[in-house]
Write an enzyme that holds these catalytic residues in place. Structure first.
Site, PDB file in Angstrom:
ATOM      1  N   LYS A  99       0.851  -1.182   0.000  1.00  0.00           N
ATOM      2  CA  LYS A  99       0.000   0.000   0.000  1.00  0.00           C
ATOM      3  C   LYS A  99       0.894   1.241   0.000  1.00  0.00           C
ATOM      4  CE  LYS A  99      -2.014   1.912   3.576  1.00  0.00           C
ATOM      5  NZ  LYS A  99      -2.100   3.377   3.550  1.00  0.00           N
ATOM      6  N   ASP A 102      -3.383   4.387  -1.852  1.00  0.00           N
ATOM      7  CA  ASP A 102      -4.341   4.834  -0.817  1.00  0.00           C
ATOM      8  C   ASP A 102      -4.278   6.349  -0.652  1.00  0.00           C
ATOM      9  OD1 ASP A 102      -5.990   4.820   1.469  1.00  0.00           O
ATOM     10  OD2 ASP A 102      -4.313   4.369   2.806  1.00  0.00           O
ATOM     11  N   LYS A 144      -7.140   8.296  -0.849  1.00  0.00           N
ATOM     12  CA  LYS A 144      -8.411   8.699  -0.205  1.00  0.00           C
ATOM     13  C   LYS A 144      -8.968  10.005  -0.767  1.00  0.00           C
ATOM     14  CE  LYS A 144      -7.334   6.621   4.311  1.00  0.00           C
ATOM     15  NZ  LYS A 144      -5.900   6.320   4.227  1.00  0.00           N
ATOM     16  N   ASP A 167     -13.686  14.984  -2.808  1.00  0.00           N
ATOM     17  CA  ASP A 167     -13.919  16.304  -3.411  1.00  0.00           C
ATOM     18  C   ASP A 167     -15.214  16.202  -4.216  1.00  0.00           C
ATOM     19  OD1 ASP A 167     -13.502  18.900  -4.633  1.00  0.00           O
ATOM     20  OD2 ASP A 167     -11.364  18.648  -4.241  1.00  0.00           O
ATOM     21  N   THR A 192     -10.373   3.799  10.708  1.00  0.00           N
ATOM     22  CA  THR A 192     -10.229   2.861  11.836  1.00  0.00           C
ATOM     23  C   THR A 192      -9.650   3.534  13.082  1.00  0.00           C
ATOM     24  OG1 THR A 192      -8.205   2.168  10.713  1.00  0.00           O
ATOM     25  CG2 THR A 192     -10.070   0.701  10.563  1.00  0.00           C
ATOM     26  N   GLN A 233      -4.542   3.515  16.297  1.00  0.00           N
ATOM     27  CA  GLN A 233      -5.741   2.826  15.808  1.00  0.00           C
ATOM     28  C   GLN A 233      -6.694   2.578  16.966  1.00  0.00           C
ATOM     29  OE1 GLN A 233      -6.341   2.559  12.799  1.00  0.00           O
ATOM     30  NE2 GLN A 233      -4.580   1.959  11.558  1.00  0.00           N
ATOM     31  N   ARG A 261       2.724  -0.661  10.812  1.00  0.00           N
ATOM     32  CA  ARG A 261       3.716  -0.626  11.892  1.00  0.00           C
ATOM     33  C   ARG A 261       4.094  -1.977  12.494  1.00  0.00           C
ATOM     34  NH1 ARG A 261       0.751   4.579  14.230  1.00  0.00           N
ATOM     35  NH2 ARG A 261      -0.871   3.466  13.104  1.00  0.00           N
TER      36      ARG A 261
HETATM   37  O1  C5P Z   1       0.651   1.071  10.872  1.00  0.00           O
HETATM   38  P1  C5P Z   1      -0.755   0.625  10.677  1.00  0.00           P
HETATM   39  O2  C5P Z   1      -0.894  -0.884  10.571  1.00  0.00           O
HETATM   40  O3  C5P Z   1      -1.716   1.237  11.663  1.00  0.00           O
HETATM   41  O4  C5P Z   1      -1.110   1.197   9.225  1.00  0.00           O
HETATM   42  C1  C5P Z   1      -2.411   1.201   8.711  1.00  0.00           C
HETATM   43  C2  C5P Z   1      -2.410   1.862   7.373  1.00  0.00           C
HETATM   44  O5  C5P Z   1      -3.731   1.831   6.856  1.00  0.00           O
HETATM   45  C3  C5P Z   1      -1.967   3.326   7.368  1.00  0.00           C
HETATM   46  O6  C5P Z   1      -1.223   3.520   6.180  1.00  0.00           O
HETATM   47  C4  C5P Z   1      -3.259   4.108   7.298  1.00  0.00           C
HETATM   48  O7  C5P Z   1      -3.138   5.292   6.548  1.00  0.00           O
HETATM   49  C5  C5P Z   1      -4.178   3.147   6.566  1.00  0.00           C
HETATM   50  N1  C5P Z   1      -5.611   3.292   6.833  1.00  0.00           N
HETATM   51  C6  C5P Z   1      -6.157   3.180   8.104  1.00  0.00           C
HETATM   52  N2  C5P Z   1      -7.507   3.330   8.294  1.00  0.00           N
HETATM   53  C7  C5P Z   1      -8.318   3.547   7.251  1.00  0.00           C
HETATM   54  C8  C5P Z   1      -7.775   3.631   5.970  1.00  0.00           C
HETATM   55  C9  C5P Z   1      -6.403   3.477   5.790  1.00  0.00           C
HETATM   56  O8  C5P Z   1      -5.435   2.937   9.051  1.00  0.00           O
HETATM   57  N3  C5P Z   1      -9.623   3.627   7.413  1.00  0.00           N
END
Ligand code: C5P
Length: 238
Positions: A33, A60, A62, A65, A124, A194, A215
């Site tokens: 991603k 990604d 997002k 607009d 999330t 998160q 992460r």
């Molecule tokens: O590091 P981590 O596992 O939290 O990364 C989650 C990834 O998913 C990040 O790049 C974040 O931008 C993306 N993301 C998210 N929640 C969403 C959409 C995308 O955490 N609803």
């Protein structure tokens, strides 16, 4: 062959750091991603490079607009070859429908396969307090379900949602609808920023099509070992 249900988030600022992780993970991971952090720093070069390595890309960015701007924005991105792109479902039905129509028309004109388009439901990271702060009165789960049904009605391919809402969406939107879930944390690891999280196995059991994990792999002492442990857990949910 790598398990296509794992998407590793390349949340880096530099091309070198991103490439180093991809090279370290080798054949273990086939989907990556690219989000705004990396794309705004290095542009399309990372997507081109990943495609040259035979990797699949979820871009990604997002988009959110007015319908024409989102549609044109997605058409501009089409030349770089991402497999999946996304918009915010909060942009509304008309925006999502128009974006889908414009991308399909552009793909036909260029004689290429259109990328899949998915919509972010509710981030999330949003917890109930943040949600209420936005003046929302329905529970997050109900809003996510509403956004998912709207996305499907608008003709898009799926959604980004929390693993905690995946089963609800799977039940309402059927087997072919893509459900990509970030917010995935192996048992015992840090939630970071998160909120609505689950383990890889729970996310798949709930009906997620693919998991986005950043992460827990990127910041692990040994990313390869961390990815393999996650894949092993995922194997129990075929
Ligand atoms: O590091 P981590 O596992 O939290 O990364 C989650 C990834 O998913 C990040 O790049 C974040 O931008 C993306 N993301 C998210 N929640 C969403 C959409 C995308 O955490 N609803």
């Amino acid at each position: 062959m790598a398990d296509e249900r794992l998407i590793v988030a390349l949340d880096f600022h530099s091309l070198e750091d991103a490439k180093a992780l991809v090279e370290k993970l080798g054949d273990t991971v086939s989907w990556y991603k690219v989000g705004m952090e990396l794309y705004y720093s290095v542009g399309s070069e990372i997507v081109t490079w990943l495609r040259e390595q035979g990797k699949h890309v979820f871009l990604d960015l997002k988009l959110h607009d007015i319908p024409n701007t989102v549609g044109e924005g997605l058409c501009s991105l089409m030349g770089i070859g991402a497999d999946i792109v996304n918009v915010h479902a909060g942009g509304g039905y008309t925006m999502m429908r128009r974006a889908g129509e414009m991308v399909r028309a552009e793909a036909k004109k260029r004689g290429i396969k259109p990328p899949k388009i998915i919509a972010v439901t509710v981030l999330t990271s949003i917890n109930e307090e943040d949600w209420q702060g936005l003046g929302q009165t329905v529970p997050i789960r109900s809003a996510v379900l509403r956004f998912a049904k709207l996305t499907q009605k608008a003709g898009l391919d799926g959604v980004v949602a929390s693993p905690q809402e995946a089963s609800l969406i799977r039940e309402a939107c059927g087997e072919d609808f893509l459900i990509i879930t970030p917010g995935v944390r192996p048992a015992g690891s840090s939630a970071d920023d998160q909120s609505r999280i689950a383990t890889p196995a729970r996310a798949l059991q709930a009906g997620a099509s693919q998991l986005v994990i950043g992460r827990p792999i990127r910041c692990a002492a040994d990313p390869q070992v961390a990815a393999e442990a996650i894949l092993k857990e995922m194997e129990t949910c075929k």
